[in-house]
Design a protein around this motif. Structure first.
Motif, mmCIF file in Angstrom:
data_model
loop_
_atom_site.group_PDB
_atom_site.id
_atom_site.type_symbol
_atom_site.label_atom_id
_atom_site.label_comp_id
_atom_site.label_asym_id
_atom_site.label_seq_id
_atom_site.Cartn_x
_atom_site.Cartn_y
_atom_site.Cartn_z
ATOM 1 N N ASP A 61 0.858 -1.176 0.000
ATOM 2 C CA ASP A 61 0.000 0.000 0.000
ATOM 3 C C ASP A 61 0.895 1.227 0.000
ATOM 4 O OD1 ASP A 61 -2.885 0.925 0.244
ATOM 5 O OD2 ASP A 61 -1.942 2.067 1.856
ATOM 6 N N TYR A 62 0.829 2.003 -1.079
ATOM 7 C CA TYR A 62 1.670 3.178 -1.242
ATOM 8 C C TYR A 62 0.966 4.430 -0.697
ATOM 9 C CZ TYR A 62 3.787 0.081 -4.775
ATOM 10 O OH TYR A 62 4.363 -0.978 -5.425
ATOM 11 N N ALA A 63 1.720 5.507 -0.635
ATOM 12 C CA ALA A 63 1.136 6.791 -0.239
ATOM 13 C C ALA A 63 0.077 7.202 -1.252
ATOM 14 C CB ALA A 63 2.223 7.860 -0.159
ATOM 15 N N GLY A 64 -1.087 7.633 -0.750
ATOM 16 C CA GLY A 64 -2.173 8.029 -1.634
ATOM 17 C C GLY A 64 -2.867 9.269 -1.122
ATOM 18 N N ASN A 65 -4.195 9.326 -1.320
ATOM 19 C CA ASN A 65 -4.931 10.514 -0.911
ATOM 20 C C ASN A 65 -5.230 10.563 0.582
ATOM 21 O OD1 ASN A 65 -7.012 8.653 -0.581
ATOM 22 N ND2 ASN A 65 -8.178 9.358 -2.358
ATOM 23 N N TRP B 180 0.800 -3.912 8.878
ATOM 24 C CA TRP B 180 1.139 -2.525 9.170
ATOM 25 C C TRP B 180 2.619 -2.256 8.977
ATOM 26 C CZ3 TRP B 180 -2.782 0.560 8.969
ATOM 27 C CH2 TRP B 180 -4.052 0.081 9.285
ATOM 28 N N GLU B 181 3.028 -1.006 9.276
ATOM 29 C CA GLU B 181 4.357 -0.521 8.935
ATOM 30 C C GLU B 181 5.477 -1.231 9.666
ATOM 31 O OE1 GLU B 181 2.458 1.630 12.212
ATOM 32 O OE2 GLU B 181 1.881 1.355 10.122
ATOM 33 N N ASN B 182 5.188 -1.894 10.790
ATOM 34 C CA ASN B 182 6.244 -2.576 11.533
ATOM 35 C C ASN B 182 6.492 -3.986 11.017
ATOM 36 O OD1 ASN B 182 3.834 -3.632 12.372
ATOM 37 N ND2 ASN B 182 4.206 -3.405 14.575
ATOM 38 N N ASN B 183 5.844 -4.372 9.941
ATOM 39 C CA ASN B 183 6.060 -5.679 9.332
ATOM 40 C C ASN B 183 7.357 -5.657 8.526
ATOM 41 O OD1 ASN B 183 5.661 -7.493 6.734
ATOM 42 N ND2 ASN B 183 4.356 -8.365 8.337
ATOM 43 N N ALA B 184 8.208 -6.682 8.690
ATOM 44 C CA ALA B 184 9.518 -6.712 8.034
ATOM 45 C C ALA B 184 9.389 -6.696 6.510
ATOM 46 C CB ALA B 184 10.304 -7.937 8.484
ATOM 47 N N GLN B 185 8.405 -7.398 5.966
ATOM 48 C CA GLN B 185 8.226 -7.411 4.518
ATOM 49 C C GLN B 185 7.829 -6.030 4.006
ATOM 50 O OE1 GLN B 185 5.512 -10.510 3.381
ATOM 51 N NE2 GLN B 185 6.954 -12.140 3.808
ATOM 52 N N VAL B 186 6.987 -5.341 4.740
ATOM 53 C CA VAL B 186 6.593 -3.986 4.351
ATOM 54 C C VAL B 186 7.810 -3.066 4.343
ATOM 55 C CG1 VAL B 186 5.242 -1.962 5.025
ATOM 56 C CG2 VAL B 186 4.225 -4.248 5.174
ATOM 57 N N GLN B 187 8.619 -3.148 5.370
ATOM 58 C CA GLN B 187 9.779 -2.274 5.481
ATOM 59 C C GLN B 187 10.785 -2.520 4.363
ATOM 60 O OE1 GLN B 187 11.021 -3.263 9.454
ATOM 61 N NE2 GLN B 187 9.679 -1.754 10.420
ATOM 62 N N ALA B 188 10.822 -3.754 3.849
ATOM 63 C CA ALA B 188 11.786 -4.089 2.805
ATOM 64 C C ALA B 188 11.302 -3.703 1.414
ATOM 65 C CB ALA B 188 12.099 -5.584 2.841
ATOM 66 N N PHE B 189 10.003 -3.429 1.257
ATOM 67 C CA PHE B 189 9.437 -3.128 -0.054
ATOM 68 C C PHE B 189 9.544 -1.631 -0.315
ATOM 69 C CE2 PHE B 189 6.679 -4.935 -3.399
ATOM 70 C CZ PHE B 189 6.428 -3.786 -4.107
ATOM 71 N N ARG B 190 10.277 -1.261 -1.356
ATOM 72 C CA ARG B 190 10.529 0.150 -1.647
ATOM 73 C C ARG B 190 9.230 0.866 -1.998
ATOM 74 N NH1 ARG B 190 12.988 2.068 -6.601
ATOM 75 N NH2 ARG B 190 13.522 -0.093 -7.017
ATOM 76 N N GLY B 191 8.925 1.923 -1.252
ATOM 77 C CA GLY B 191 7.735 2.729 -1.501
ATOM 78 C C GLY B 191 6.523 2.320 -0.707
#
Length: 695
Positions: A232-236, A274-285
């Protein structure tokens, strides 16, 4: 997303699930105010005209079993009409073989997404079915709002048959498991659509169905059996989809194969990551992610009467990653303390004395993510020497790139810098340890920042400014920066053109001010640079309006100290000044009068006598007060531990402390992990008869 309002109360345009997600990410108040202005219970005229020119419409609905579905309805432009600001008339209906067909009935809630993929425009309308008519249906508006074009890939649309001749008996394949072909289709996708809904209180306009676009590089959807993971990227920041997931964790997905016309429709359950998930942190953007588990699905073969040729990817898509890259990052992070071979890709002269070196992993892995401003540790063996040398250099590239760039000034008395400039060739290998350091910028901070650099001290500043610009593109918040760079001559000045480009790209949210001490004949202030001489209080006052700034300083020690003292005299608080220098420990700070500084921990005295043990090398030695540091003791016995600065600044010499306690002869500025010790400036502490370190 407008609720019914009483005369005295303006009700939130967001339902509780959306509010919860907005609160979690810290935008609740801002989005409430924004939503009241832009989310309407009617369609503006420009939205009505937009829908009427579309060749297809994305629709989301919920079947009688409570499963959401997303699909595409196609027609000749004009098949959608808006007789008034609160109504759309859709001239076609879903094929009978589509799971969405049963969801179109009077009173049913629908989510509609108008998307023009050749221009990247899109608008949303969520409402409910008014009536069925002439092979189509009408939809009454509950919520209408615009969407930004981020992550939409631009495609040209060409019809291969008359879209009005809808094949209501399209070949449909039903399944409960994803086979190899459907998995391959999903992995290759750069676009899909997601339907979600809120199963809450009846009669609220904020409840209902929503359908949204998702885009990324091919591979941005991770496929593991019947499970899909989506960044999930930055959006509105409305969080319509995630807000619905928060209350009703179900989703309907539609993947269109724009080359064959096949339409893959899936429905299943959802889990938020959520943001503290290791996979999320490794995915650029990625700022968070969600995991979809298939319940059942259908493939509609040749369902689309058009084909869509990819023209180009969205600029926003190009600064994101994919799951293969994320896996490589996780693998690299597991080895972040280890030396890895990096290959010199290319070099580039930034000035008459500064050259950039572009380094990529030679092992085929990924670079370890870092913060803009941190430094890289290099290990290399010079010709004629058997013992490697270790140096640290700031990473001058931004963190989103798949390589590290260091920009090194050639010093006449610098053995390593001369080797890099004179001898290092493309394809040569250098051992590298992952970036580290406490000097970096937070691009999300709202407070403006001032970057002040002397000479080659501009290297962390170009990384910071480039990062801030790219994060501004991604998040639509560009932190205001003013960059001061002092150089001896314009020939020695590095990255001036880069900073000027950043000024244009950010509409001067990033400002660049160049000072040159020794202009050449014909060079003039205001044309070739901004000021002659050095950065002083008058120049700072002239360029900076009264405001609360963060200041970042980097340069030679005298430059650093002079600027620090100047800022303090101007009333800048010590805690607003961040410093990185070639000798950072030399910066003498003063305490803010208006604040009470936390008491320093009492310095522990050195031991009178102690036994030093190096566990890996099985070495022991008696030690007395005044003897050498752990690093020096190791070197006298032929060991070659890692180190960089020898004064506790870089942290390269960190090792595990297995027993006893240590004290530091030089107060370290590098962060020290729990249970570790910097051997370059530490010795046994009083009260420890035995100190054992992992060396």
């Amino acid at each position: 997303m407008q609720k019914a309002q009483s005369q005295d109360t303006i009700v939130s345009p967001f339902h509780p699930g959306e509010q919860q997600v907005q609160s979690r990410v810290g935008v609740r108040k801002m989005m409430e105010q924004f939503g009241q202005r832009v989310i309407r219970p009617y369609m503006p005229d420009e939205h009505r005209a937009f829908f009427e020119q579309l060749p297809f419409l994305v629709v989301g609905g919920v079947d009688d079993q409570g499963w959401p579905w997303a699909s595409l309805l196609c027609g000749t432009p004009g098949f959608i009409q808006s007789p008034d600001a609160k109504t759309l008339t859709i001239g076609v209906a879903p094929a009978a073989s589509s799971p969405l067909a049963g969801a179109i009935e009077p009173g049913a809630q629908l989510g509609l997404l108008g998307i023009e993929i050749n221009t990247r425009r899109r608008n949303r309308m969520n409402g409910h079915v008014g009536a069925l008519c002439d092979g189509g249906f009408t939809v009454s508006v509950d919520q209408s709002f615009g969407n930004c074009p981020q992550y939409i890939q631009r495609r040209s649309v060409d019809f291969i048959r008359d879209p009005e001749q809808v094949n209501h008996q399209a070949d449909a394949s039903h399944f409960v498991d994803l086979d190899g072909d459907t998995q391959a289709m999903i992995r290759a996708a750069d676009t899909f659509f997601v339907a979600s809904f809120t199963d809450g209180d009846e009669g609220r306009r904020t409840n209902g169905v929503d359908v949204s676009h998702r885009g990324g590089k091919p591979g941005f959807v991770k496929v593991e059996g019947n499970t899909l993971t989506v960044p999930d990227y930055a959006g509105n920041q409305f969080f319509n989809t995630l807000g619905n997931f928060q209350t009703t964790p179900k989703a309907g997905l539609a993947f269109a194969d724009f080359d064959t016309g096949n339409l893959l429709m899936l429905t299943g359950t959802v889990e938020l990551l959520w943001e503290n998930n290791a996979q999320v942190q490794a995915f650029r953007g990625a700022e968070r992610a969600w995991r979809f588990t298939l319940d059942h699905g259908v493939m509609l073969n040749d369902a689309l009467p058009f084909r869509a040729r990819l023209e180009d990817y969205s600029p926003m898509t190009m600064i994101t990653g994919d799951w293969n890259e994320a896996e490589a990052v996780l693998s690299a992070q597991a080895k972040h303390q280890s030396w890895r071979p990096f290959r010199l890709m290319r070099t580039e002269d930034e000035s008459s004395v500064i050259r950039s070196f572009y380094l990529e992993p030679a092992d085929g892995g990924a670079v370890v993510p870092f913060e803009a401003g941190q430094f890289l540790t290099l290990r290399l063996t010079l010709p004629g020497s058997k013992k490697p040398v270790i140096r640290t250099y700031t990473v001058s590239s931004s963190p989103d790139l798949p390589f590290y760039r260091i920009s090194v000034k050639r010093e006449d008395n610098g053995v390593v810098s001369r080797f890099l400039h004179d001898s290092l060739k493309v394809d040569d290998l250098i051992d590298v340890r992952a970036p580290r350091g406490d000097f970096f910028i937070d691009a999300a901070q709202k407070r403006p920042a001032v970057l002040i650099a002397g000479g080659v001290g501009i290297t962390p500043m170009i990384a910071m400014a480039s990062h801030v610009m790219k994060e501004g593109m991604r998040t639509r918040h560009t932190r205001a920066l003013t960059v001061f760079h002092s150089a001896q001559t314009t020939k020695q000045r590095a990255f001036a053109q880069h900073f000027k480009a950043l000024e244009q790209q950010t509409d001067n949210r990033i400002r660049y001010i160049s000072l040159v001490d020794q202009p050449m004949n014909g060079e003039e202030a205001g044309t070739d640079f901004h000021h002659t001489g050095y950065i002083n209080a008058d120049i700072l006052r002239q360029a900076l309006p009264l405001d609360d700034y963060d200041f970042y300083l980097c340069g030679p020690p005298p430059f650093m100290q002079s600027l620090y003292d100047t800022l303090r005299r101007l009333g800048v608080r010590d805690q607003r000044i961040y410093a990185e220098a070639f000798g950072p420990a030399s910066l003498q700070r003063s305490t803010d009068n208006e604040s009470t500084a936390p008491p320093q921990a009492e310095e522990v005295e050195e031991a009178d006598q102690a036994l030093i043990k190096f566990s890996k090398s099985q070495f022991e030695q008696r030690w007395s007060a005044g003897d050498a540091t752990f690093l020096e003791v190791a070197e006298t016995h032929g060991l070659e531990p890692n180190y960089g600065c020898r004064n506790g600044v870089c942290g390269s010499c960190s090792v595990k402390l297995k027993a006893g306690a240590v004290t530091y002869r030089t107060r370290p500025t590098a962060k020290i992990a729990q249970g570790e010790v910097l051997i370059c400036c530490s010795v046994p502490a009083k009260g420890s008869d035995t100190v054992e370190i992992e060396l």
